[in-house]
Design a protein around this motif. Structure first.
Motif, PDB file in Angstrom:
ATOM      1  N   ILE A  63       0.953  -1.114  -0.092  1.00 33.39           N
ATOM      2  CA  ILE A  63      -0.045   0.106   0.171  1.00 33.39           C
ATOM      3  C   ILE A  63       1.010   1.218   0.127  1.00 33.39           C
ATOM      4  CG2 ILE A  63      -1.642   1.338   1.302  1.00 33.39           C
ATOM      5  CD1 ILE A  63      -2.818  -1.333   2.432  1.00 33.39           C
ATOM      6  N   MET A  64       1.868   1.294   1.068  1.00 31.40           N
ATOM      7  CA  MET A  64       2.853   2.427   0.879  1.00 31.40           C
ATOM      8  C   MET A  64       3.396   2.846  -0.317  1.00 31.40           C
ATOM      9  SD  MET A  64       4.374   1.574   4.809  1.00 31.40           S
ATOM     10  CE  MET A  64       5.123   3.161   5.231  1.00 31.40           C
ATOM     11  N   GLU A  65       3.658   1.593  -1.136  1.00 31.24           N
ATOM     12  CA  GLU A  65       4.543   1.851  -2.402  1.00 31.24           C
ATOM     13  C   GLU A  65       3.601   2.446  -3.404  1.00 31.24           C
ATOM     14  OE1 GLU A  65       5.604  -2.192  -3.126  1.00 31.24           O
ATOM     15  OE2 GLU A  65       7.727  -1.844  -2.272  1.00 31.24           O
ATOM     16  N   LYS A  66       2.142   2.163  -3.352  1.00 32.58           N
ATOM     17  CA  LYS A  66       1.310   2.725  -4.256  1.00 32.58           C
ATOM     18  C   LYS A  66       1.010   4.509  -3.840  1.00 32.58           C
ATOM     19  CE  LYS A  66      -1.464  -0.861  -3.814  1.00 32.58           C
ATOM     20  NZ  LYS A  66      -2.691  -1.546  -3.919  1.00 32.58           N
ATOM     21  N   CYS A  67       1.261   4.770  -2.814  1.00 29.61           N
ATOM     22  CA  CYS A  67       0.924   6.311  -2.157  1.00 29.61           C
ATOM     23  C   CYS A  67       2.081   7.308  -2.712  1.00 29.61           C
ATOM     24  CB  CYS A  67       0.933   6.381  -0.950  1.00 29.61           C
ATOM     25  SG  CYS A  67      -0.266   5.420   0.019  1.00 29.61           S
ATOM     26  N   ASP A  68       1.590   8.372  -3.104  1.00 28.30           N
ATOM     27  CA  ASP A  68       2.715   9.490  -3.553  1.00 28.30           C
ATOM     28  C   ASP A  68       3.013  10.718  -2.414  1.00 28.30           C
ATOM     29  OD1 ASP A  68       0.265  10.748  -3.752  1.00 28.30           O
ATOM     30  OD2 ASP A  68       0.482  11.019  -6.009  1.00 28.30           O
ATOM     31  N   VAL A  69       2.021  10.663  -1.370  1.00 26.14           N
ATOM     32  CA  VAL A  69       2.276  11.602  -0.465  1.00 26.14           C
ATOM     33  C   VAL A  69       2.159  10.907   0.984  1.00 26.14           C
ATOM     34  CG1 VAL A  69       0.993  13.841   0.649  1.00 26.14           C
ATOM     35  CG2 VAL A  69       1.219  13.449  -1.856  1.00 26.14           C
ATOM     36  N   CYS A  70       2.907  11.260   1.915  1.00 27.34           N
ATOM     37  CA  CYS A  70       2.761  11.030   3.288  1.00 27.34           C
ATOM     38  C   CYS A  70       2.692  12.379   4.037  1.00 27.34           C
ATOM     39  CB  CYS A  70       4.235  10.342   3.521  1.00 27.34           C
ATOM     40  SG  CYS A  70       4.373   9.784   5.440  1.00 27.34           S
ATOM     41  N   ARG A  71       1.786  12.040   4.888  1.00 33.07           N
ATOM     42  CA  ARG A  71       1.406  13.479   6.050  1.00 33.07           C
ATOM     43  C   ARG A  71       2.006  12.950   7.044  1.00 33.07           C
ATOM     44  NH1 ARG A  71      -2.336  11.617   2.686  1.00 33.07           N
ATOM     45  NH2 ARG A  71      -3.268  13.079   1.063  1.00 33.07           N
ATOM     46  N   ILE A  72       3.009  13.861   7.745  1.00 31.00           N
ATOM     47  CA  ILE A  72       3.433  13.611   9.116  1.00 31.00           C
ATOM     48  C   ILE A  72       2.881  14.824  10.042  1.00 31.00           C
ATOM     49  CG2 ILE A  72       5.435  12.762   8.006  1.00 31.00           C
ATOM     50  CD1 ILE A  72       6.832  15.254   8.961  1.00 31.00           C
ATOM     51  N   TYR A  90     -10.685   2.758  -0.454  1.00 25.94           N
ATOM     52  CA  TYR A  90      -9.456   3.358  -0.107  1.00 25.94           C
ATOM     53  C   TYR A  90      -8.496   2.391   0.385  1.00 25.94           C
ATOM     54  CZ  TYR A  90     -11.242   2.875   4.554  1.00 25.94           C
ATOM     55  OH  TYR A  90     -11.625   2.521   5.648  1.00 25.94           O
ATOM     56  N   GLU A  91      -7.328   2.723   0.524  1.00 23.09           N
ATOM     57  CA  GLU A  91      -6.189   1.722   1.019  1.00 23.09           C
ATOM     58  C   GLU A  91      -5.354   3.007   1.790  1.00 23.09           C
ATOM     59  OE1 GLU A  91      -4.112  -1.182  -1.532  1.00 23.09           O
ATOM     60  OE2 GLU A  91      -5.200  -0.122  -2.921  1.00 23.09           O
ATOM     61  N   SER A  92      -5.180   2.696   3.267  1.00 24.67           N
ATOM     62  CA  SER A  92      -4.486   3.561   3.995  1.00 24.67           C
ATOM     63  C   SER A  92      -3.360   2.836   5.032  1.00 24.67           C
ATOM     64  CB  SER A  92      -5.511   4.506   4.693  1.00 24.67           C
ATOM     65  OG  SER A  92      -6.217   3.792   5.629  1.00 24.67           O
ATOM     66  N   VAL A  93      -2.508   3.686   5.379  1.00 28.55           N
ATOM     67  CA  VAL A  93      -1.494   3.221   6.494  1.00 28.55           C
ATOM     68  C   VAL A  93      -1.394   4.325   7.349  1.00 28.55           C
ATOM     69  CG1 VAL A  93       0.727   2.740   6.701  1.00 28.55           C
ATOM     70  CG2 VAL A  93      -0.439   1.414   4.764  1.00 28.55           C
ATOM     71  N   ILE A  94      -1.383   4.141   8.653  1.00 29.65           N
ATOM     72  CA  ILE A  94      -1.013   5.102   9.642  1.00 29.65           C
ATOM     73  C   ILE A  94       0.034   4.287  10.560  1.00 29.65           C
ATOM     74  CG2 ILE A  94      -3.117   6.196   9.728  1.00 29.65           C
ATOM     75  CD1 ILE A  94      -3.869   4.937  12.256  1.00 29.65           C
ATOM     76  N   PHE A 114       7.973  11.491  -0.240  1.00 26.01           N
ATOM     77  CA  PHE A 114       8.625  10.428   0.495  1.00 26.01           C
ATOM     78  C   PHE A 114       9.339   9.323  -0.173  1.00 26.01           C
ATOM     79  CE2 PHE A 114       4.736   8.447   0.258  1.00 26.01           C
ATOM     80  CZ  PHE A 114       5.082   6.920   0.256  1.00 26.01           C
ATOM     81  N   GLY A 115      10.348   8.642   0.432  1.00 26.40           N
ATOM     82  CA  GLY A 115      11.091   7.427  -0.204  1.00 26.40           C
ATOM     83  C   GLY A 115      11.001   6.656   0.958  1.00 26.40           C
ATOM     84  N   MET A 116      11.035   5.342   0.801  1.00 28.83           N
ATOM     85  CA  MET A 116      10.841   4.331   1.765  1.00 28.83           C
ATOM     86  C   MET A 116      12.010   3.235   1.531  1.00 28.83           C
ATOM     87  SD  MET A 116       7.432   1.965   2.412  1.00 28.83           S
ATOM     88  CE  MET A 116       7.317   1.694   0.721  1.00 28.83           C
ATOM     89  N   TYR A 117      12.445   2.931   2.727  1.00 28.63           N
ATOM     90  CA  TYR A 117      13.579   1.942   2.798  1.00 28.63           C
ATOM     91  C   TYR A 117      13.193   0.667   3.821  1.00 28.63           C
ATOM     92  CZ  TYR A 117      18.226  -0.278   3.503  1.00 28.63           C
ATOM     93  OH  TYR A 117      19.232  -1.189   3.407  1.00 28.63           O
ATOM     94  N   ILE A 118      13.003  -0.422   3.355  1.00 27.56           N
ATOM     95  CA  ILE A 118      12.797  -1.661   4.161  1.00 27.56           C
ATOM     96  C   ILE A 118      14.157  -2.324   4.301  1.00 27.56           C
ATOM     97  CG2 ILE A 118      11.331  -3.458   4.512  1.00 27.56           C
ATOM     98  CD1 ILE A 118       9.738  -0.885   3.904  1.00 27.56           C
ATOM     99  N   LYS A 119      14.374  -2.849   5.823  1.00 26.96           N
ATOM    100  CA  LYS A 119      15.383  -3.696   6.012  1.00 26.96           C
ATOM    101  C   LYS A 119      14.886  -4.513   7.035  1.00 26.96           C
ATOM    102  CE  LYS A 119      20.138  -4.149   7.218  1.00 26.96           C
ATOM    103  NZ  LYS A 119      21.476  -3.258   7.610  1.00 26.96           N
TER     104      LYS A 119
END
Length: 162
Positions: free
Chosen positions: A17-26, A95-99, A41-46
């Motif tokens: 889901i996060m990979e499909k999003c183009d804006v992150c609200r902090i 919708y799809e969402s992540v918090i 934003f950019g995202m790094y997974i480890k």
């Protein structure tokens, strides 16, 4: 989560889901009020750990707030589609969402290039050779995610229920 039937439980599914999003609200703490910012934003997974990377001008309110309290919440969403059923007067939204929440760390000049590369990779399928001359004039920070949840709402229309 109240609607457990909409909860996305798998880590890989949340990341998808996060990979499909183009804006992150902090959201930052501004003397007891949330200070919300929409950011690229950019995202790094480890190893099932998520780091979100952001960039901006060299000064501003967000940096003053982060210096006082580096805890942050975040939200991103995508897949919006209005679903109406005229026959029964029903209306909802797919919708799809992540918090989630975590803490923010400011990056050193030595860490900026890799973070900006990660950020650009989120928006370009191919490698994008960004201008390295902007690095000294760009502030870069990451949100180290400590907690994350996902939610999806997909309502099918009666004609789609076959």
């Amino acid at each position: 989560m109240r609607r457990t039937d909409r909860e996305v439980k798998g880590f890989e599914d949340i990341v998808a889901i996060m990979e499909k999003c183009d804006v992150c609200r902090i959201a930052l703490n501004n003397n007891g009020y949330p200070y919300i910012l929409p950011l690229n934003f950019g995202m790094y997974i480890k190893e099932d750990k998520i780091e979100l990377y952001f960039h901006g001008a060299m000064e501003g309110t967000k940096y003053d707030l982060i210096e006082k309290d580096n805890r942050a919440s975040f939200e991103m969403d995508c897949g919006h589609k209005l679903v109406t059923e005229a026959g029964c007067g029903s209306c909802t939204m797919n919708y799809e969402s992540v918090i989630g929440q975590g803490h923010i760390e400011m990056l050193s000049d030595d860490e900026k290039y890799n973070a900006l590369y990660i950020l650009m990779k989120h928006y370009h399928q191919e490698e994008f050779p960004f201008n390295k001359a902007v690095i000294p004039n760009t502030k870069v920070f990451k949100l180290v995610v400590e907690k994350v949840t996902g939610k999806i709402r997909v309502k099918k229309l009666p004609q789609d229920r076959h």
